[in-house]
Design a protein around this motif. Structure first.
Motif, PDB file in Angstrom:
ATOM      1  N   LEU A  58      13.258  12.083  42.425  1.00  0.00           N
ATOM      2  CA  LEU A  58      13.235  11.579  43.366  1.00  0.00           C
ATOM      3  C   LEU A  58      11.435  10.871  42.365  1.00  0.00           C
ATOM      4  CD1 LEU A  58      15.800   9.968  44.970  1.00  0.00           C
ATOM      5  CD2 LEU A  58      16.236   9.958  43.207  1.00  0.00           C
ATOM      6  N   ILE A  59      10.611  11.493  42.905  1.00  0.00           N
ATOM      7  CA  ILE A  59       9.866  11.234  43.491  1.00  0.00           C
ATOM      8  C   ILE A  59       8.891  12.640  43.033  1.00  0.00           C
ATOM      9  CG2 ILE A  59       7.386  10.893  45.528  1.00  0.00           C
ATOM     10  CD1 ILE A  59      10.243  10.259  47.439  1.00  0.00           C
ATOM     11  N   ASP A  60       7.444  11.731  42.177  1.00  0.00           N
ATOM     12  CA  ASP A  60       6.178  13.131  42.012  1.00  0.00           C
ATOM     13  C   ASP A  60       5.145  12.384  43.022  1.00  0.00           C
ATOM     14  OD1 ASP A  60       4.813  14.210  40.765  1.00  0.00           O
ATOM     15  OD2 ASP A  60       3.944  12.657  38.944  1.00  0.00           O
ATOM     16  N   TYR A  61       5.102  13.361  43.935  1.00  0.00           N
ATOM     17  CA  TYR A  61       3.980  14.273  45.389  1.00  0.00           C
ATOM     18  C   TYR A  61       2.728  15.200  44.455  1.00  0.00           C
ATOM     19  CZ  TYR A  61       2.529  15.415  49.243  1.00  0.00           C
ATOM     20  OH  TYR A  61       1.190  15.409  50.740  1.00  0.00           O
ATOM     21  N   LYS A 120       9.546   9.228  40.620  1.00  0.00           N
ATOM     22  CA  LYS A 120       9.217   9.698  38.294  1.00  0.00           C
ATOM     23  C   LYS A 120      11.150   8.551  37.475  1.00  0.00           C
ATOM     24  CE  LYS A 120       9.242  14.488  39.552  1.00  0.00           C
ATOM     25  NZ  LYS A 120       9.858  15.437  39.833  1.00  0.00           N
ATOM     26  N   GLU A 121      10.920   8.718  36.368  1.00  0.00           N
ATOM     27  CA  GLU A 121      12.497   7.859  35.898  1.00  0.00           C
ATOM     28  C   GLU A 121      13.712   8.257  36.274  1.00  0.00           C
ATOM     29  OE1 GLU A 121      12.864   8.052  31.803  1.00  0.00           O
ATOM     30  OE2 GLU A 121      10.311   8.154  31.221  1.00  0.00           O
ATOM     31  N   ARG A 122      14.890   7.364  36.355  1.00  0.00           N
ATOM     32  CA  ARG A 122      16.057   8.085  36.972  1.00  0.00           C
ATOM     33  C   ARG A 122      16.949   8.165  35.543  1.00  0.00           C
ATOM     34  NH1 ARG A 122      16.721   5.206  43.086  1.00  0.00           N
ATOM     35  NH2 ARG A 122      14.598   5.496  44.006  1.00  0.00           N
ATOM     36  N   SER A 164      12.014   3.349  51.597  1.00  0.00           N
ATOM     37  CA  SER A 164      13.319   3.396  51.894  1.00  0.00           C
ATOM     38  C   SER A 164      14.068   4.002  50.802  1.00  0.00           C
ATOM     39  CB  SER A 164      14.244   1.652  52.152  1.00  0.00           C
ATOM     40  OG  SER A 164      15.270   1.937  51.683  1.00  0.00           O
ATOM     41  N   ILE A 165      15.145   5.273  51.369  1.00  0.00           N
ATOM     42  CA  ILE A 165      15.025   6.241  49.725  1.00  0.00           C
ATOM     43  C   ILE A 165      16.970   5.859  50.506  1.00  0.00           C
ATOM     44  CG2 ILE A 165      15.632   7.977  48.865  1.00  0.00           C
ATOM     45  CD1 ILE A 165      12.917   8.619  50.298  1.00  0.00           C
ATOM     46  N   ILE A 185       8.843  17.715  50.528  1.00  0.00           N
ATOM     47  CA  ILE A 185       8.797  17.902  48.888  1.00  0.00           C
ATOM     48  C   ILE A 185       8.308  18.797  48.957  1.00  0.00           C
ATOM     49  CG2 ILE A 185       7.225  16.734  47.240  1.00  0.00           C
ATOM     50  CD1 ILE A 185       8.505  14.053  47.615  1.00  0.00           C
ATOM     51  N   LYS A 186       7.293  19.450  49.819  1.00  0.00           N
ATOM     52  CA  LYS A 186       5.973  19.938  49.605  1.00  0.00           C
ATOM     53  C   LYS A 186       6.905  21.647  50.183  1.00  0.00           C
ATOM     54  CE  LYS A 186       2.373  22.188  48.809  1.00  0.00           C
ATOM     55  NZ  LYS A 186       1.809  22.949  47.493  1.00  0.00           N
TER      56      LYS A 186
END
Length: 301
Positions: free
Chosen positions: A26-29, A39-41, A79-80, A94-95
């Motif tokens: 979902l997320i580009d970190y 990110k695109e979903r 919020s996710i 994420i990392k």
């Protein structure tokens, strides 16, 4: 349990947090800068949507920076799937692919989410720090804590760096602002209207309140009806004189500090006196210059 948890329980862990592998989708970190973008979903990430749902969401949010909520203590959150997540925990997950108990910040800037700025800290360490240092409950300023075991009421602290002890919240808040302005300009500051020069003087005076003796100035103690000035150099106490006025004693300490420790010495008064105008001071103890150099130019008072 919300609609996302009911429809896709595999997206969440046992504590209700979004799984790290889902966050990566979902997320580009960027771990170097700490920046996060959506990110695109695809359609499979939507529980209820029409044909235009994913396209509409992507046109509005894809590639855009993640928006954050800011807590009362200055921490960022997001919020996710209708679940609140601390931003630092999301970056860590994420990392590394996992969540940790607690995360702190190396440079004390809660808005710096670069991975090199984050480090894991255990709950026991946080509890020990709170029990031995103080509490931030009911304090309205960043970096200001109530003291449990001091004559003074408050102290200012920039995460690992203890700034000073104070009688008022405002004094501690000013000292915190002055410290971060010099050492961490991007850190969140307290919203206080003040003139910098006036704040410097007030913070300097506040720092001496209640730390030692019965005077509000550093290096000054009250003895009967007079004020005694003294300074510690190389673990030796040097008597500077007895004065009728508390400010005269503070001025004597300032002059001695300038003479013995140089222009970087901490002073009580905003106006720096000229050391050559000081009254005759006791001789400097042997090897004081080497001792002061070894202590980085600071006294041990």
């Amino acid at each position: 349990m919300n609609k996302y948890q009911e429809a896709h329980p595999e997206w969440f862990d046992e504590k209700g947090r979004v799984q790290p592998w889902v966050l990566r989708e979902l997320i580009d970190y960027n771990p170097e800068t700490g920046e996060m973008r959506w990110k695109e979903r695809g359609k499979h990430w939507f529980v209820v949507c029409g044909e235009r749902g994913p396209a509409s969401w992507n046109s509005r949010w894809a590639g855009k920076p993640v928006g954050f909520a800011v807590s009362s203590l200055g921490y960022l959150g997001m919020s996710i799937f209708a679940k609140y997540h601390p931003a630092s925990q999301v970056c860590w997950a994420i990392k590394t692919g996992q969540y940790v108990e607690n995360i702190s910040y190396d440079d004390c800037d809660t808005r710096n989410l670069s991975f090199s700025n984050l480090y894991e800290i255990s709950q026991s360490a946080l509890t020990h720090r709170s029990n031995t240092i103080g509490s931030s409950i009911d304090i309205m300023f960043y970096g200001v804590y109530k003291s449990f075991n001091s004559k003074s009421k408050f102290f200012a602290k920039y995460f690992k760096k203890r700034i000073g002890t104070f009688h008022t919240e405002e004094g501690a808040a000013l000292a915190y602002n002055l410290y971060v302005m010099e050492h961490a300009p991007n850190a969140i500051k307290n919203d206080i209207d003040y003139d910098f020069a006036e704040a410097t003087e007030r913070a300097a005076r506040e720092k001496a309140l209640g730390i030692r003796g019965s005077s509000r100035f550093r290096g000054v103690v009250k003895r009967n009806d007079r004020f005694v000035a003294r300074i510690h150099i190389n673990r030796k106490q040097i008597h500077l004189g007895s004065y009728e006025s508390e400010q005269d004693a503070a001025d004597a300490y300032d002059r001695a500090a300038l003479k013995y420790l140089g222009p970087t010495a901490y002073l009580n008064l905003a106006v720096r006196p000229e050391p050559e105008l000081a009254p005759a001071c006791p001789p400097v103890p042997e090897s004081v210059s080497e001792a002061v150099a070894a202590k980085g130019g600071r006294d041990d008072f």
